[in-house]
Design an enzyme around this catalytic site. Sequence first.
Site, PDB file in Angstrom:
ATOM      1  N   GLU A 110       0.527  -1.141  -0.163  1.00 24.36           N
ATOM      2  CA  GLU A 110       0.143  -0.235   0.058  1.00 24.36           C
ATOM      3  C   GLU A 110       0.477   1.113  -0.060  1.00 24.36           C
ATOM      4  O   GLU A 110       0.840   2.659   0.210  1.00 24.36           O
ATOM      5  CB  GLU A 110      -0.574   0.103   0.832  1.00 24.36           C
ATOM      6  CG  GLU A 110      -2.021  -1.433   1.391  1.00 24.36           C
ATOM      7  CD  GLU A 110      -3.245  -1.333   1.042  1.00 24.36           C
ATOM      8  OE1 GLU A 110      -3.458  -0.189  -0.551  1.00 24.36           O
ATOM      9  OE2 GLU A 110      -4.207  -2.264   1.030  1.00 24.36           O
ATOM     10  N   HIS A 139      -3.074   2.286   8.226  1.00 23.33           N
ATOM     11  CA  HIS A 139      -4.496   1.498   7.800  1.00 23.33           C
ATOM     12  C   HIS A 139      -4.973  -0.126   8.398  1.00 23.33           C
ATOM     13  O   HIS A 139      -3.498  -0.209   8.872  1.00 23.33           O
ATOM     14  CB  HIS A 139      -4.434   1.191   6.589  1.00 23.33           C
ATOM     15  CG  HIS A 139      -5.554  -0.148   6.147  1.00 23.33           C
ATOM     16  ND1 HIS A 139      -6.594   0.170   6.136  1.00 23.33           N
ATOM     17  CD2 HIS A 139      -5.099  -1.507   5.233  1.00 23.33           C
ATOM     18  CE1 HIS A 139      -6.933  -1.323   5.424  1.00 23.33           C
ATOM     19  NE2 HIS A 139      -6.601  -2.331   4.862  1.00 23.33           N
ATOM     20  N   HIS A 142      -7.968  -3.429  10.427  1.00 23.68           N
ATOM     21  CA  HIS A 142      -8.768  -3.978   9.877  1.00 23.68           C
ATOM     22  C   HIS A 142     -10.114  -4.408  10.895  1.00 23.68           C
ATOM     23  O   HIS A 142      -9.405  -5.068  12.299  1.00 23.68           O
ATOM     24  CB  HIS A 142      -8.571  -5.329   9.177  1.00 23.68           C
ATOM     25  CG  HIS A 142      -7.038  -5.535   8.061  1.00 23.68           C
ATOM     26  ND1 HIS A 142      -7.162  -6.460   8.149  1.00 23.68           N
ATOM     27  CD2 HIS A 142      -7.188  -4.443   7.075  1.00 23.68           C
ATOM     28  CE1 HIS A 142      -6.443  -6.113   6.510  1.00 23.68           C
ATOM     29  NE2 HIS A 142      -6.214  -5.132   6.259  1.00 23.68           N
ATOM     30  N   GLU A 187     -18.437  11.012  22.026  1.00 22.28           N
ATOM     31  CA  GLU A 187     -17.090  12.044  21.518  1.00 22.28           C
ATOM     32  C   GLU A 187     -16.628  11.860  20.119  1.00 22.28           C
ATOM     33  O   GLU A 187     -16.453  12.408  20.120  1.00 22.28           O
ATOM     34  CB  GLU A 187     -16.461  11.057  22.594  1.00 22.28           C
ATOM     35  CG  GLU A 187     -15.890  11.449  23.775  1.00 22.28           C
ATOM     36  CD  GLU A 187     -17.393  11.110  24.489  1.00 22.28           C
ATOM     37  OE1 GLU A 187     -18.214  10.050  24.341  1.00 22.28           O
ATOM     38  OE2 GLU A 187     -17.074  10.945  25.822  1.00 22.28           O
ATOM     39  N   HIS A 191     -12.952  -4.116   3.907  1.00 26.88           N
ATOM     40  CA  HIS A 191     -11.726  -4.035   3.946  1.00 26.88           C
ATOM     41  C   HIS A 191     -11.143  -3.322   5.582  1.00 26.88           C
ATOM     42  O   HIS A 191     -10.579  -4.591   6.181  1.00 26.88           O
ATOM     43  CB  HIS A 191     -11.117  -3.445   2.910  1.00 26.88           C
ATOM     44  CG  HIS A 191      -9.212  -3.260   3.335  1.00 26.88           C
ATOM     45  ND1 HIS A 191      -8.666  -2.954   1.041  1.00 26.88           N
ATOM     46  CD2 HIS A 191      -8.611  -4.328   3.322  1.00 26.88           C
ATOM     47  CE1 HIS A 191      -7.414  -3.365   1.781  1.00 26.88           C
ATOM     48  NE2 HIS A 191      -7.554  -3.800   2.939  1.00 26.88           N
TER      49      HIS A 191
END
Length: 274
Positions: A118, A142, A144, A172, A213
Amino acid sequence: MYNSVLEAPFVKGYVKMANEGYERGWHERNGGNLSYRIKKEEIESVKALLDFSKEFTPIGATVENLKNEYFLVSGSGKFFGNIKSATEENICIVEVDDTGKNYRIVWGLVAGGRPTSELPAHLMNHSVKLTATNGEHRVIYHAHPVNAIAITFVLPLDSKIITHLLWEMMTECPVIFPQGIGVVEWMVPGGEKIAIASSELMKKFDAILWAHHGVFCSGVDFDLTFGLMDTIEKAAEIYVKVQSMGGIKQSITDDGFRELAKDFGLTLNEGFLN
């Protein structure tokens, strides 16, 4: 200044964040990636320990405003669960050349390998955030998180709808992500298409939900970026539990959001209010 790159505080902070994400269950196998744009004084403190002998490799994108910058990034196919115990085998420092088109590894991945697949998406988003935040944002993360992914299977893939629902789940949330969350429909990970789509949304948002994803976040430092991811996942978890209990019966009103924004000195994304 240091006997090892591992002694540098920015490396220790990176490892701590990566391990916290792994312990939350956000990084199965080799899932997820993390990058940090290193400050000039930080790279100077370890420069004598770096290896500049490797050839440059095409990034797969042009990031002209990141030329000559250095990034600490996770390795492709590497497991977040191993970063704490075998740091030099699983992460690396990369240098971007003076054209913004190529990179080379100057430290790390000692057993071989390359930066995260990525990397183009990370660098394109760093490029956008460098401009959008006047250089304040340095972390792209990133992961999951389970509940955040789960809601993309049942909710419309619409930034306004998903943002509004997450704002409703916890007071919040509008404080922590007042501009909302961008949503990208499913795309093949690691490709140019998802990198371009994400970088366009990063001009407006600090967090993006990649359908089916994961989540892609940007922030000033490790703590704030991790906190943003954590808040989104917690709100998604609350939504999943609320739905399992029969669905929303009462919630925070839009006028309540506006009152909250006024008291906290925030500018909420009015386009995401009903």
